[in-house]
Design a protein around this motif. Structure first.
Motif, PDB file in Angstrom:
ATOM      1  N   SER A   1       0.830  -1.212   0.000  1.00 54.00           N
ATOM      2  CA  SER A   1       0.000   0.000   0.000  1.00 54.00           C
ATOM      3  C   SER A   1       0.862   1.258   0.000  1.00 54.00           C
ATOM      4  O   SER A   1       0.522   2.270  -0.632  1.00 54.00           O
ATOM      5  CB  SER A   1      -0.950   0.007   1.202  1.00 54.00           C
TER       6      SER A   1
ATOM      7  N   SER B   1       1.012   4.076  -2.852  1.00 52.90           N
ATOM      8  CA  SER B   1       0.631   5.450  -2.484  1.00 52.90           C
ATOM      9  C   SER B   1       1.552   6.466  -3.165  1.00 52.90           C
ATOM     10  O   SER B   1       1.136   7.574  -3.495  1.00 52.90           O
ATOM     11  CB  SER B   1       0.669   5.640  -0.966  1.00 52.90           C
TER      12      SER B   1
ATOM     13  N   GLU C   1       0.607  -8.594  -3.481  1.00 47.63           N
ATOM     14  CA  GLU C   1      -0.268  -7.589  -2.890  1.00 47.63           C
ATOM     15  C   GLU C   1      -0.400  -6.347  -3.782  1.00 47.63           C
ATOM     16  O   GLU C   1      -1.474  -5.769  -3.900  1.00 47.63           O
ATOM     17  CB  GLU C   1       0.257  -7.167  -1.510  1.00 47.63           C
TER      18      GLU C   1
ATOM     19  N   GLN D   1      -3.974  -4.922  -4.984  1.00 49.04           N
ATOM     20  CA  GLN D   1      -4.409  -3.583  -4.599  1.00 49.04           C
ATOM     21  C   GLN D   1      -4.493  -2.631  -5.787  1.00 49.04           C
ATOM     22  O   GLN D   1      -5.327  -1.726  -5.819  1.00 49.04           O
ATOM     23  CB  GLN D   1      -3.467  -3.010  -3.532  1.00 49.04           C
TER      24      GLN D   1
END
Length: 428
Positions: free
Chosen positions: A250, A254, A280, A284
């Motif tokens: 994440s 970002s 991941e 995501q």
């Protein structure tokens, strides 16, 4: 994503290269626009606003009516969030105030240092694919605490000639009332030279793309200072087997969603974590509205496996990341040994987003390896240190002979005479 295992030291330079264009490809355009804005002022600004932003504007200044209308559009929930962030930023930057420093260097020789605000500052706020209203908080808040008397803000308009209402609300909240609908190179040029409507400033702050970064560097040739060469965003995460792969992914995403020229890097001592983070990221990424933008950036990303933390730390200091996240069983090792980084985020529950918005630290940081010699924006960025000295009769007697000897040794007789005349008068 590019996976690299146990890279050789001789390959580090190419491995850690940023995905940026060469200066030669950009400088020609920047020089041309600067020359035209310097010569033609608002006419040139209008020309390039039409060319780059697709809108013809004859008046760039945001009106009070536009600001008041923007305040009504922004939701109470967002206003509260912005106010909380502003409060934390004020606390952190307010704590950076220092008092006058006074020292008696010799008997009768008093020296002191005081800080004064830079009177006129320009803030550049990107407003294209992502209107960075948070950057206003990061720049205008310390500018106000420092006591800057004139704060000029430039941000690009949309194709309707409008500024995002959250940018206008935040600027008003921070007491900025000189706001101009100008973006890119032409904004930096306008702040550098001044135009019929845009005031000339003494220092320019704010991030931007590679064109804005080169424009800021060119501004320094015309007696205008800049905060730093802050270009495309970047993030480096160091993580071991104890890190949460979903959290790491994440954080990488970002930063990747900032723009196609952003760069994200993971360095890990765990091959399993690298594989888990890669999975991941793919999961995501599918959920992101800015998926296409992030995908381009992820293509420049690197997942690097190294055998031990010492080697990881050496690579990190060589890279000098803008943002540096530490998620390991031995965070203290990295905290103690990091030498080159803009801002450091420690532990599984400290996302880089916190520094971008509301923890209180500043998010305007050095990129492209400039963390090796530049600090991020802080209160002192908006101030100048001035030194003072006052010497008594006893003081000039104490240090005067040394000054005479040194001045004569450098062949500067007038310097020596300035002291000799005083010492001779005191002998009478």
């Amino acid at each position: 994503m590019n996976k690299i295992y146990k890279p050789k030291k001789e390959d580090w330079e190419s491995l850690l290269q940023r995905p940026t264009q060469t200066l030669e490809e950009i400088e020609l355009t920047v020089n041309e626009i600067f020359s035209e804005v310097r010569a033609k002022g608002d006419i040139a600004v209008s020309k390039y606003t039409d060319l780059f932003d697709g809108i013809k504007l004859n008046d760039f200044k945001v009106t009070i009516d536009e600001i008041e209308a923007a305040k009504k559009i922004v939701s109470s929930e967002l206003k509260n969030a912005i106010q909380l962030a502003k409060s934390n930023i004020e606390k952190f930057h307010g704590a950076q105030k220092t008092s006058r420093l006074e020292v008696t260097t010799s008997v009768g020789v008093e020296c002191w240092q005081e800080k004064r605000p830079i009177q006129k500052v320009g803030l550049y706020i990107p407003g294209g694919s992502a209107p960075l209203f948070s950057t206003i908080l990061m720049l205008a808040t310390p500018a106000n605490i420092a006591g800057c008397t004139e704060i000029v803000l430039c941000t690009p308009p949309n194709k309707n000639g409008e500024i995002n209402p959250v940018i206008l609300y935040t600027a008003a909240l921070c007491g900025v009332n000189k706001i101009f609908k100008i973006g890119g190179i032409q904004a930096i040029a306008a702040l550098t030279f001044g135009t019929e409507t845009v005031p000339k400033v003494y220092k320019i702050f704010g991030p931007g793309n590679q064109f804005v970064t080169v424009a800021k560097q060119l501004a320094t040739k015309f007696q205008v200072a800049i905060d730093m060469p802050a270009g495309p965003s970047e993030l480096l995460v160091v993580a071991d087997a104890t890190a949460d792969a979903a959290f790491v992914a994440s954080d990488l995403l970002s930063q990747a969603e900032h723009g196609s020229d952003s760069q994200v890097i993971l360095i890990s001592t765990s091959e399993k974590l690298i594989e888990a983070v890669e999975r991941e990221v793919e999961l995501q990424l599918e959920e992101l509205p800015r998926k296409e933008m992030a995908q381009k950036s992820i293509a420049n990303s690197k997942l690097i496996y190294v055998e031990d933390k010492e080697l990881a730390m050496e690579i990190i200091n060589e890279y000098g990341p803008e943002h540096f996240i530490v998620c390991t069983a031995d965070d203290d090792f990295y905290i103690e040994n990091v030498e080159n980084a803009g801002s450091v985020f420690i532990g599984n529950f400290t996302p880089e987003s916190a520094g971008d918005y509301a923890s209180g630290t500043n998010h305007t940081l050095p990129t492209n390896g400039y963390a090796k010699q530049y600090s991020g924006v802080n209160l002192d960025s908006f101030m100048k240190s001035m030194t003072f000295q006052k010497i008594s009769e006893e003081g000039i007697k104490n240090i005067g002979p040394s000054i005479e000897i040194m001045a004569e040794a450098e062949g500067l007789q007038a310097h020596k005479n300035a002291v000799t005349l005083r010492l001779n008068k005191l002998k009478k």
